[in-house]
Write an enzyme that holds these catalytic residues in place. Sequence first.
Site, PDB file in Angstrom:
ATOM      1  N   CYS A   8       0.873  -1.174   0.000  1.00  0.00           N
ATOM      2  CA  CYS A   8       0.000   0.000   0.000  1.00  0.00           C
ATOM      3  C   CYS A   8       0.912   1.226   0.000  1.00  0.00           C
ATOM      4  O   CYS A   8       2.122   1.101  -0.159  1.00  0.00           O
ATOM      5  CB  CYS A   8      -0.974  -0.007   1.181  1.00  0.00           C
ATOM      6  N   ARG A  14      -3.165  -0.647   5.411  1.00  0.00           N
ATOM      7  CA  ARG A  14      -3.773  -1.725   4.619  1.00  0.00           C
ATOM      8  C   ARG A  14      -2.851  -2.901   4.357  1.00  0.00           C
ATOM      9  O   ARG A  14      -3.262  -4.059   4.495  1.00  0.00           O
ATOM     10  CB  ARG A  14      -4.284  -1.167   3.287  1.00  0.00           C
ATOM     11  N   ASP A 123      -8.196   3.665   1.838  1.00  0.00           N
ATOM     12  CA  ASP A 123      -7.120   3.892   2.792  1.00  0.00           C
ATOM     13  C   ASP A 123      -7.697   4.484   4.079  1.00  0.00           C
ATOM     14  O   ASP A 123      -8.160   5.631   4.087  1.00  0.00           O
ATOM     15  CB  ASP A 123      -6.083   4.839   2.188  1.00  0.00           C
TER      16      ASP A 123
END
Length: 155
Positions: A8, A14, A123
């Site tokens: 990520c 994440r 996100d």
Amino acid sequence: MIKVLFLCHGNICRSTMAQFVFQDMVNKAGLSSEFFIDSAATSREEIGNGPHYGTVTKLRQEGVPVLHHRAVQMTKKDYDTYDYLIGMDSANIRNMNRITGGDPEGKIYKLLDFAGAKRDIADPWYTGNFDITYNDVLEGCEALLDYILRQKLKK
């Protein structure tokens, strides 16, 4: 050994969540000796930082072990090291391709593609919603493990 790298932007929300969720699934399936699982960032912003407190809190609520991890940046060498490089969103995929110089072996994927969903994993650094992110990560990781096991059975 099957090597999986989750990616990520910063490697604190994440991708670490996906790493820990996937590792937990693999462990519970008795397959830990067959996998090497890690995570990295496509940026340098969080290098050296541990997982975001929101990720840690959510994983603990779900009973997923939180492993020791410090954010690192993906390198071009990772392309040769890993079998699967799994990004969380379209921007990650673009950055991963930029870092690797392309994807000639077809190793770069977006996590939710395995679940047949074309959406990005939001996100939580920006949304603040770790519940939605966890649900998407769980959906993607379940589908990824199923995909890998089906591929393995074909061999």
